[in-house]
Design an enzyme around this catalytic site. Structure first.
Site, PDB file in Angstrom:
ATOM      1  N   ILE A 181       0.973  -1.135  -0.037  1.00  0.00           N
ATOM      2  CA  ILE A 181       0.174  -0.058  -0.102  1.00  0.00           C
ATOM      3  C   ILE A 181       1.049   1.374  -0.104  1.00  0.00           C
ATOM      4  CG2 ILE A 181      -0.375  -0.222   2.756  1.00  0.00           C
ATOM      5  CD1 ILE A 181      -3.005   1.208   2.413  1.00  0.00           C
ATOM      6  N   SER A 182       0.753   2.098  -0.977  1.00  0.00           N
ATOM      7  CA  SER A 182       1.617   3.202  -0.968  1.00  0.00           C
ATOM      8  C   SER A 182       1.610   4.102   0.062  1.00  0.00           C
ATOM      9  CB  SER A 182       1.086   4.094  -2.428  1.00  0.00           C
ATOM     10  OG  SER A 182       1.191   3.449  -3.349  1.00  0.00           O
TER      11      SER A 182
END
Ligand code: SAH
Length: 216
Positions: free
Chosen positions: A62-63
Site C-alpha cells: 500500500i503506497s
C-alpha cells in the site's frame, strides 16, 4: 488503551499540508475521511498513520500516504469524474479518489493479482465504497476499453513506457500520472492530453513495484 486512529489521521494530513503535498480542499477531505487502518493487513494497523508504504500480499505494498496524496492532487479530481486506477493493491488509493470526487462519478480500478483483487474488493465493499468504486481483475496495461474514456488515469506500478491503451483511453483534457523506469531509478510523470498533443511534467523521484506483463 483505545487507539485514536482519527487523531492520528488528522495529524498525518496536517503534516502533508504543511509539506505542501496536500493542497486541494477535496483531496484533503478525502484523506481525512478514508480509514487507512482498514486497508492495511491486520498486523500493520498500528502503523497505518506512519507516512510509509506497508506490505500487502506478495511484493505489493500500500503506497505511502504522501504518494497517494501526490497522485491524487496531480489528476485534479472533481465531482462527477471517471477515474481509472491501474494497480488496485489494497483499494486505498481508489477509496481516496472516490471521496475526492465526492462519491459522484466512478472509480474503476484494475489489479492483476487475483488475491489482491479479492482483498481490495472486500475492503471496498466493507467500507461502503462499492457504489462508486468498481474493482476489476486483469492486466491494467490494457486499461478497461469498455469503460473508457477516463478523465484521469493513475498508474500505481512502474512501467517502461506509458501503455498505448492507456493513452487511447484518456479523454481529451485528461490527466495521467505514472511512474516510469529510467536509467537511474523511477520518476513520476504527469501527462496531459490535449488536441495539440501531450504535455509532460516531472513530479518526483519514486519507488513503486513494477508493472507486471500480461500473463499467458
Ligand atoms: N494503489 C495501491 C498500491 C498498489 S501497489 C493501494 O492503494 O494500495 C501496485 C499494485 O499494482 C500491486 O498490487 C500489483 O499487483 C499491481 N500490478 C502490477 N502490475 C499490474 C498490471 N499489469 N495490471 C494491474 N495491476 C498491476
Amino acid at each position: 488503551m483505545q487507539l485514536d486512529f482519527e487523531k492520528a489521521r488528522r495529524r498525518l494530513v496536517e503534516g502533508l499540508i504543511s509539506e505542501g503535498i496536500l493542497r486541494s480542499e477535496n483531496v484533503i477531505e478525502a484523506m481525512l475521511k478514508v480509514p487507512r487502518e482498514e486497508f492495511v493487513l491486520p498486523e500493520y494497523r498500528l502503523s497505518a498513520y506512519v507516512d510509509s508504504p506497508l506490505p500487502l500480499l506478495g511484493d505489493a505494498t500500500i503506497s505511502a500516504p504522501h504518494m497517494v496524496a501526490m497522485l491524487c492532487e496531480a489528476v485534479r479530481p472533481r465531482e462527477g469524474m471517471r477515474i481509472l486506477e491501474v494497480g488496485t493493491g489494497s483499494g486505498y488509493q481508489a477509496a481516496v479518489c472516490a471521496e475526492a470526487i465526492k462519491r459522484r462519478g466512478k472509480v474503476f480500478t484494475i489489479e492483476v493479482e487475483w488475491p489482491l483483487a479479492v482483498f481490495a474488493a472486500q475492503n471496498i465493499e466493507r467500507l461502503g465504497y462499492a457504489d462508486v468504486v468498481e474493482v476489476y481483475y486483469g492486466d491494467g496495461a490494457l486499461g478497461i476499453p469498455e469503460k473508457a474514456p477516463f478523465d484521469a488515469i493513475l498508474v500505481t506500478a512502474a512501467a517502461e513506457r506509458v501503455p498505448a491503451a492507456l493513452q487511447d483511453q484518456l479523454a481529451l483534457g485528461g490527466r495521467l500520472v505514472i511512474p516510469l523506469e529510467e536509467r537511474l531509478g523511477q520518476t513520476l510523470y504527469l501527462y496531459i492530453k490535449s488536441e495539440k498533443g501531450w504535455a509532460r511534467e516531472r513530479l518526483a523521484y519514486v519507488a513503486f513495484v513494477k508493472l507486471k506483463e500480461r500473463r499467458a
